[in-house]
Design a protein around this motif. Structure first.
Motif, PDB file in Angstrom:
ATOM      1  N   THR A  16       0.822  -1.295   0.176  1.00 10.30           N
ATOM      2  CA  THR A  16      -0.167  -0.052  -0.070  1.00 10.30           C
ATOM      3  C   THR A  16       0.873   1.435  -0.021  1.00 10.30           C
ATOM      4  O   THR A  16       0.354   2.273  -0.487  1.00 10.30           O
ATOM      5  CB  THR A  16      -1.244   0.104   1.062  1.00 10.30           C
ATOM      6  N   TRP A  17       2.202   1.273   0.628  1.00 11.58           N
ATOM      7  CA  TRP A  17       3.021   2.470   0.634  1.00 11.58           C
ATOM      8  C   TRP A  17       3.478   2.749  -0.716  1.00 11.58           C
ATOM      9  O   TRP A  17       3.350   3.717  -1.221  1.00 11.58           O
ATOM     10  CB  TRP A  17       4.072   1.918   1.434  1.00 11.58           C
ATOM     11  N   PHE A  18       3.745   1.679  -1.727  1.00  9.41           N
ATOM     12  CA  PHE A  18       4.268   1.772  -2.981  1.00  9.41           C
ATOM     13  C   PHE A  18       3.173   2.112  -3.730  1.00  9.41           C
ATOM     14  O   PHE A  18       3.206   3.033  -4.817  1.00  9.41           O
ATOM     15  CB  PHE A  18       5.025   0.467  -3.615  1.00  9.41           C
ATOM     16  N   ALA A  19       1.964   1.750  -3.580  1.00 12.86           N
ATOM     17  CA  ALA A  19       0.812   2.168  -4.250  1.00 12.86           C
ATOM     18  C   ALA A  19       0.295   3.589  -4.241  1.00 12.86           C
ATOM     19  O   ALA A  19       0.104   4.185  -5.078  1.00 12.86           O
ATOM     20  CB  ALA A  19      -0.510   1.309  -3.855  1.00 12.86           C
ATOM     21  N   GLY A  20       0.617   4.157  -2.925  1.00 12.41           N
ATOM     22  CA  GLY A  20       0.625   5.402  -2.623  1.00 12.41           C
ATOM     23  C   GLY A  20       1.385   6.148  -3.347  1.00 12.41           C
ATOM     24  O   GLY A  20       1.173   7.298  -4.140  1.00 12.41           O
ATOM     25  N   LEU A  21       2.825   5.763  -3.195  1.00 13.69           N
ATOM     26  CA  LEU A  21       3.774   6.510  -3.975  1.00 13.69           C
ATOM     27  C   LEU A  21       3.771   6.465  -5.432  1.00 13.69           C
ATOM     28  O   LEU A  21       3.841   7.633  -6.251  1.00 13.69           O
ATOM     29  CB  LEU A  21       5.115   6.007  -3.556  1.00 13.69           C
ATOM     30  N   PHE A  22       3.247   5.387  -6.026  1.00  9.10           N
ATOM     31  CA  PHE A  22       3.034   5.521  -7.523  1.00  9.10           C
ATOM     32  C   PHE A  22       1.980   6.337  -7.818  1.00  9.10           C
ATOM     33  O   PHE A  22       2.075   7.260  -8.891  1.00  9.10           O
ATOM     34  CB  PHE A  22       2.807   4.011  -8.114  1.00  9.10           C
ATOM     35  N   TYR A  23       0.799   6.798  -7.013  1.00  7.61           N
ATOM     36  CA  TYR A  23      -0.473   7.217  -7.404  1.00  7.61           C
ATOM     37  C   TYR A  23      -0.269   8.636  -7.245  1.00  7.61           C
ATOM     38  O   TYR A  23      -0.559   9.516  -7.880  1.00  7.61           O
ATOM     39  CB  TYR A  23      -1.601   6.603  -6.877  1.00  7.61           C
ATOM     40  N   ILE A  24       0.454   9.024  -6.097  1.00  9.13           N
ATOM     41  CA  ILE A  24       0.840  10.519  -5.889  1.00  9.13           C
ATOM     42  C   ILE A  24       1.349  11.185  -6.776  1.00  9.13           C
ATOM     43  O   ILE A  24       1.179  12.361  -7.211  1.00  9.13           O
ATOM     44  CB  ILE A  24       1.561  10.629  -4.370  1.00  9.13           C
ATOM     45  N   VAL A  25       2.427  10.269  -7.629  1.00 16.00           N
ATOM     46  CA  VAL A  25       3.172  11.172  -8.468  1.00 16.00           C
ATOM     47  C   VAL A  25       2.291  11.226  -9.824  1.00 16.00           C
ATOM     48  O   VAL A  25       2.389  12.262 -10.390  1.00 16.00           O
ATOM     49  CB  VAL A  25       4.555  10.294  -8.600  1.00 16.00           C
ATOM     50  N   ARG A  26       1.421  10.278 -10.065  1.00 14.85           N
ATOM     51  CA  ARG A  26       0.558  10.095 -11.168  1.00 14.85           C
ATOM     52  C   ARG A  26      -0.278  11.654 -10.885  1.00 14.85           C
ATOM     53  O   ARG A  26      -0.500  12.310 -11.791  1.00 14.85           O
ATOM     54  CB  ARG A  26      -0.200   9.069 -11.086  1.00 14.85           C
ATOM     55  N   LEU A  27      -0.629  11.670  -9.771  1.00 13.08           N
ATOM     56  CA  LEU A  27      -1.321  12.920  -9.409  1.00 13.08           C
ATOM     57  C   LEU A  27      -0.663  14.284  -9.450  1.00 13.08           C
ATOM     58  O   LEU A  27      -1.208  15.172 -10.039  1.00 13.08           O
ATOM     59  CB  LEU A  27      -1.982  12.850  -7.895  1.00 13.08           C
ATOM     60  N   PHE A  28       0.538  14.260  -9.214  1.00 15.50           N
ATOM     61  CA  PHE A  28       1.519  15.269  -9.738  1.00 15.50           C
ATOM     62  C   PHE A  28       1.662  15.433 -10.949  1.00 15.50           C
ATOM     63  O   PHE A  28       1.568  16.792 -11.468  1.00 15.50           O
ATOM     64  CB  PHE A  28       3.136  15.144  -9.174  1.00 15.50           C
ATOM     65  N   VAL A  29       1.452  14.498 -12.045  1.00 15.03           N
ATOM     66  CA  VAL A  29       1.525  14.829 -13.145  1.00 15.03           C
ATOM     67  C   VAL A  29       0.368  15.409 -13.638  1.00 15.03           C
ATOM     68  O   VAL A  29       0.322  16.680 -14.311  1.00 15.03           O
ATOM     69  CB  VAL A  29       1.547  13.267 -14.259  1.00 15.03           C
ATOM     70  N   TYR A  30      -0.843  14.930 -13.089  1.00 11.90           N
ATOM     71  CA  TYR A  30      -2.013  15.676 -13.527  1.00 11.90           C
ATOM     72  C   TYR A  30      -2.142  17.141 -12.985  1.00 11.90           C
ATOM     73  O   TYR A  30      -2.809  17.802 -13.832  1.00 11.90           O
ATOM     74  CB  TYR A  30      -3.371  14.958 -12.973  1.00 11.90           C
ATOM     75  N   HIS A  31      -1.772  17.387 -11.885  1.00  6.67           N
ATOM     76  CA  HIS A  31      -1.584  18.482 -11.214  1.00  6.67           C
ATOM     77  C   HIS A  31      -0.598  19.624 -12.104  1.00  6.67           C
ATOM     78  O   HIS A  31      -1.296  20.838 -12.565  1.00  6.67           O
ATOM     79  CB  HIS A  31      -0.968  18.638 -10.175  1.00  6.67           C
ATOM     80  N   ALA A  32       0.348  19.348 -12.819  1.00  6.36           N
ATOM     81  CA  ALA A  32       1.063  19.982 -13.685  1.00  6.36           C
ATOM     82  C   ALA A  32       0.473  20.361 -14.948  1.00  6.36           C
ATOM     83  O   ALA A  32       0.594  21.570 -15.353  1.00  6.36           O
ATOM     84  CB  ALA A  32       2.419  19.260 -13.814  1.00  6.36           C
ATOM     85  N   GLU A  33      -0.225  19.292 -15.418  1.00  9.57           N
ATOM     86  CA  GLU A  33      -0.911  19.663 -16.811  1.00  9.57           C
ATOM     87  C   GLU A  33      -2.082  20.258 -16.322  1.00  9.57           C
ATOM     88  O   GLU A  33      -2.320  21.125 -17.316  1.00  9.57           O
ATOM     89  CB  GLU A  33      -1.311  18.046 -17.332  1.00  9.57           C
ATOM     90  N   ALA A  34      -2.656  20.356 -15.390  1.00 10.78           N
ATOM     91  CA  ALA A  34      -3.819  21.175 -14.967  1.00 10.78           C
ATOM     92  C   ALA A  34      -3.270  22.771 -14.978  1.00 10.78           C
ATOM     93  O   ALA A  34      -4.234  23.456 -15.431  1.00 10.78           O
ATOM     94  CB  ALA A  34      -4.549  20.858 -13.888  1.00 10.78           C
TER      95      ALA A  34
END
Length: 182
Positions: A16-34
């Motif tokens: 679950t830690w790795f799942a969180g790390l993978f997904y948080i960075v994905r959200l960073f991608v979306y935030h930067a694109e927004a």
């Protein structure tokens, strides 16, 4: 029997830690694109991504990191197997990668804090590359734990680096295609 329960809980929280790390960075991608979107779409998306990041970070990722660490320390210092492992070279290398994972997590936390203030200092491309850091650490640790060899993990890490390079080349190719369509 107690050892197997502790090991199972450790593994669950590592996942679950790795799942969180993978997904948080994905959200960073979306935030930067927004940040590139026109108003009011930009504000709506950014507020949503900040909320998603906040919940993921504080409800899943941080608690998982803490619990994975607690169960790891328990296994290493309060079980007979852990005391044996601490004397083996593969475990020293693994703990080095775990240290890198903590550094990666703390850097993600710094990025998270700046994005919560809507200060975007990296591109979505940077965040896509940044996401590969956790993948490389994961591969190295899994190979070390399964093979229990301080040498054989190198082949796994080299393989994932080559795989990452291929992914990045594929991303650049996809990006060029997407830009041509626009």
């Amino acid at each position: 029997m107690e050892y197997n329960y502790i090991k199972s809980l450790h593994l669950i929280f590592v996942i679950t830690w790795f799942a969180g790390l993978f997904y948080i960075v994905r959200l960073f991608v979306y935030h930067a694109e927004a940040k590139q979107k026109p108003q009011p779409e930009q504000d709506i998306l950014i507020r949503q991504y900040q909320l998603m990041q906040y919940r993921l970070w504080y409800i899943i990722t941080w608690p998982s990191a803490v619990l994975a660490s607690i169960f790891a320390f328990w296994m290493l210092f309060f079980t007979a197997a852990g005391k044996v492992w601490l004397s083996q070279p593969w475990m020293h290398v693994k703990l080095g990668f775990v240290f890198l994972l903590y550094l990666y997590h703390l850097k993600c936390h710094a990025i998270f804090k700046s994005l919560q203030r809507n200060e975007v200092s990296h591109s979505s491309g940077f965040f896509r590359l940044w996401n590969e850091g956790a993948t490389i650490i994961l591969f190295a640790v899994v190979f070390l734990v399964i093979l229990k060899s301080a040498i054989n993990w190198i082949f796994g890490v080299v393989g994932i680096i080559l795989f990452s390079v291929l992914l990045m080349l594929g991303y650049k190719f996809y990006k060029k295609i997407r830009e041509k369509k626009q």
